[in-house]
Design an enzyme around this catalytic site. Structure first.
Site, PDB file in Angstrom:
ATOM      1  N   CYS A  58       0.809  -1.210   0.000  1.00 37.51           N
ATOM      2  CA  CYS A  58       0.000   0.000   0.000  1.00 37.51           C
ATOM      3  C   CYS A  58       0.841   1.257   0.000  1.00 37.51           C
ATOM      4  CB  CYS A  58      -0.872   0.052   1.255  1.00 37.51           C
ATOM      5  SG  CYS A  58      -1.923  -1.370   1.466  1.00 37.51           S
ATOM      6  N   ASN A 118      -0.114   1.381   5.854  1.00 38.77           N
ATOM      7  CA  ASN A 118       0.795   0.641   4.976  1.00 38.77           C
ATOM      8  C   ASN A 118       1.598  -0.304   5.868  1.00 38.77           C
ATOM      9  OD1 ASN A 118       3.899   1.444   3.259  1.00 38.77           O
ATOM     10  ND2 ASN A 118       2.548  -0.282   2.943  1.00 38.77           N
ATOM     11  N   GLY A 119       1.562  -1.572   5.536  1.00 38.96           N
ATOM     12  CA  GLY A 119       2.284  -2.557   6.339  1.00 38.96           C
ATOM     13  C   GLY A 119       1.393  -3.741   6.614  1.00 38.96           C
ATOM     14  N   TYR A 154      13.209  -2.980  -4.913  1.00 38.12           N
ATOM     15  CA  TYR A 154      12.135  -3.031  -5.901  1.00 38.12           C
ATOM     16  C   TYR A 154      10.982  -2.074  -5.640  1.00 38.12           C
ATOM     17  CZ  TYR A 154       7.994  -4.706  -8.393  1.00 38.12           C
ATOM     18  OH  TYR A 154       6.866  -4.773  -9.161  1.00 38.12           O
TER      19      TYR A 154
HETATM   20  P1  AMP Z   1       8.449 -13.647 -10.725  1.00 37.28           P
HETATM   21  O1  AMP Z   1       8.040 -13.708 -12.142  1.00 37.28           O
HETATM   22  O2  AMP Z   1       7.407 -14.214  -9.801  1.00 37.28           O
HETATM   23  O3  AMP Z   1       9.813 -14.217 -10.451  1.00 37.28           O
HETATM   24  O4  AMP Z   1       8.493 -12.094 -10.349  1.00 37.28           O
HETATM   25  C1  AMP Z   1       9.670 -11.412 -10.421  1.00 37.28           C
HETATM   26  C2  AMP Z   1       9.451  -9.988 -10.792  1.00 37.28           C
HETATM   27  O5  AMP Z   1       8.337  -9.410 -10.101  1.00 37.28           O
HETATM   28  C3  AMP Z   1      10.672  -9.200 -10.376  1.00 37.28           C
HETATM   29  O6  AMP Z   1      11.457  -9.003 -11.488  1.00 37.28           O
HETATM   30  C4  AMP Z   1      10.142  -7.916  -9.816  1.00 37.28           C
HETATM   31  O7  AMP Z   1      10.287  -6.901 -10.789  1.00 37.28           O
HETATM   32  C5  AMP Z   1       8.689  -8.167  -9.521  1.00 37.28           C
HETATM   33  N1  AMP Z   1       8.448  -8.310  -8.075  1.00 37.28           N
HETATM   34  C6  AMP Z   1       9.234  -8.809  -7.138  1.00 37.28           C
HETATM   35  N2  AMP Z   1       8.640  -8.801  -5.938  1.00 37.28           N
HETATM   36  C7  AMP Z   1       7.438  -8.258  -6.104  1.00 37.28           C
HETATM   37  C8  AMP Z   1       6.343  -7.951  -5.242  1.00 37.28           C
HETATM   38  N3  AMP Z   1       6.370  -8.234  -3.953  1.00 37.28           N
HETATM   39  N4  AMP Z   1       5.272  -7.374  -5.782  1.00 37.28           N
HETATM   40  C9  AMP Z   1       5.213  -7.104  -7.068  1.00 37.28           C
HETATM   41  N5  AMP Z   1       6.195  -7.368  -7.939  1.00 37.28           N
HETATM   42  C10 AMP Z   1       7.302  -7.948  -7.484  1.00 37.28           C
END
Ligand code: AMP
Length: 489
Positions: free
Chosen positions: A19, A120-121, A261
């Site tokens: 959030c 948020n959290g 990220y």
């Molecule tokens: P995946 O395809 O499941 O390995 O997702 C990896 C990609 O999702 C990474 O390259 C990040 O850019 C993005 N990502 C990583 N963690 C999160 C998160 N908690 N929420 C949304 N996107 C994420």
């Protein structure tokens, strides 16, 4: 009501959410300022948003599913009553069908008057607290962990609202940055470990609060400072600001994944430029695990700054070998595996001219389930890459987050079940390497991870959770005991 799983309702709502929050007091058009601020925080939550305003007499709320631009376009904004104080929230949860009743800011009429809360959290003992509150007769309106705080404030026996609020927060564990409004003004606070961010600024005579400093850039506010971990800042309608530190001095553990990220690269987080940190992670990555290559290619957008740092350090040319469509949202948001696959394809396309016949180093910020990396490697091979080496600007994500970054359950995390070699085979890369945890700490400006007293919450990489996990303790220990680790001979 299922008391064993009070947060899992028929909508399929999830406990964990990501959030962004925003608040303003003393502005001429608080609602417009808030809508603009939320717009800048849209990356923190794309599923739903809401704004609550106060006109000196009454509170008004407008909430909706979807992006800020659609929920608060012209006519909807005109419906929200004007006032000098407002707060807002953007919300993101990965399973579908999250109901309107969970969209924040939440509002309640307490004995002391109106009370709104934007959070948020994630509260890691919310289920336990909720069970007890329900047993005592509390009637919950939502399945959100945040509502627990409202009930705790409502039932506290302390005389002043601030004391009741502190009393409530002493009972919750986990991560919370909060922006609350009462008839007397705004209260912004951060949990004792400062896991989630919160900053304070000034817009003329108004005081503003936001999850990230980028919101101040967008509304034209001046950044004043971060709210300290465990600090509670109160601002009344005369603009008087007071700071309280009811939790004493605890060593802070802000979330390191905000740097990897989650935050926007143009934000400054606890004094550090997110962009500069990400670029430096790329430098560390190149120092730790460079391989012979012709070109460095970022996975857009999340791998971009790290790839610039990597290319700079290694001397290998940086090229945009993948072009991103800006009309597809974050792929992670899709609840089903099939939809995620399709989205990766729609979102990224190989720039064949920069890939064909080349030995490439692909840089991304993280591997979670491995869906994105697998597709991207395949895309590079289809475009004629001679070799594909994958470098990741964070250590392997081996553990779920219980503090508000929505990672899937442990068994779905690629690094929880495979070692690096097996992961490389899974994503079909010629080689795979991750920055070390010390390399990551160096990139944020520390000498390395202080194992005795870590400077950040890095539980997703180390399993070193800085609070107890009352609600999840049983499930996690079960996971830890039962998850197989596949090694490739
Ligand atoms: P995946 O395809 O499941 O390995 O997702 C990896 C990609 O999702 C990474 O390259 C990040 O850019 C993005 N990502 C990583 N963690 C999160 C998160 N908690 N929420 C949304 N996107 C994420």
């Amino acid at each position: 009501m299922n008391l064993t799983h009070p947060f899992l309702d028929l909508d399929g709502d999830k406990l964990r959410e990501e959030c962004g929050i925003f608040g303003v007091i003393g502005a001429e058009s608080a609602v417009n300022v808030t809508a603009l601020g939320l717009h800048a925080l849209q990356h923190r939550g794309q599923e739903a948003c809401g704004i609550v305003t106060f006109d000196g007499k009454e509170f008004y709320a407008q909430r909706g599913l979807g992006h800020v631009a659609s929920v608060f376009s012209g006519p909807e904004l005109a419906n929200v009553q004007p006032g000098a104080m407002a707060s807002g929230h953007v919300r993101y949860s990965t399973t579908g069908g999250a109901g309107l009743r969970n969209v924040q800011p939440l509002f309640a009429d307490l004995a002391s008057g109106g009370f709104s809360i934007a959070h948020n959290g994630n509260i890691s003992n919310a289920m336990t607290l909720k069970r007890e509150l329900v047993r005592q007769g509390a009637i919950f309106q939502s399945t959100s962990d945040t509502e627990v705080i409202i009930h705790l404030v409502a039932t506290s026996r302390y005389p002043t609202l601030l004391d009741r609020f502190v009393d409530a927060l002493r009972m919750v564990e986990g991560a919370y940055s909060l922006i609350c409004m009462t008839e007397n003004g705004i209260i912004a606070c951060r949990d004792p470990l400062g896991i989630r961010p919160l900053v304070m600024g000034r817009l003329g005579d108004a005081v503003v609060f936001a999850s990230e400093s980028v919101a101040f850039d967008v509304i034209g506010a001046e950044f004043i400072r971060s709210i300290d971990p465990g600090e509670m800042v109160q601002v009344d309608h005369n603009g008087t600001v007071s700071s309280h530190r009811p939790f004493g001095n605890v060593s802070a553990r802000p979330c390191i994944f905000e740097h990897v990220y989650f935050s926007r690269p143009d934000s400054v987080m606890d004094g550090r430029s997110v962009y500069a940190v990400r670029k430096q992670i790329g430098v560390e990555l190149a120092k730790e695990c460079h391989t012979e290559a012709d070109v460095v290619i970022p996975v857009p957008d999340s791998g971009m700054p790290a790839a610039i740092g990597y290319a700079h350090e290694s001397g290998v040319p940086f090229e945009l070998g993948i072009i991103r469509s800006h009309y597809v949202g974050r792929t992670f948001i899709q609840p089903s595996e099939g939809a995620r696959h399709a989205d990766v394809k729609r979102k990224h396309n190989a720039n064949r001219a920069m890939v064909e016949g080349k030995r490439i180093v692909l840089i991304d910020d993280s591997i979670v389930r491995g869906t994105t990396s697998k597709k991207i490697v395949e895309m590079m091979r289809d475009a004629g890459a001679a070799e594909v080496h994958f470098r990741v600007a964070s250590p392997p994500t081996t553990n779920s987050c219980f503090y508000g970054v929505d990672t899937p359950e442990r068994s779905k995390l690629l690094a929880a079940t495979m070692d690096t070699k097996a992961m490389a085979e899974f994503i079909k890369a010629d080689s795979l390497a991750f920055v070390s945890i010390d390399g990551l700490y160096r990139a944020v400006g520390e000498a390395g991870r202080n194992g005795k007293c870590p400077q950040f919450c890095d539980a997703c990489f180390t399993s070193d959770y800085p609070t107890s996990l009352t609600d999840n303790a049983d499930r996690e220990s079960h996971d830890l005991l039962t998850l197989p680790v596949h090694k490739v001979a």
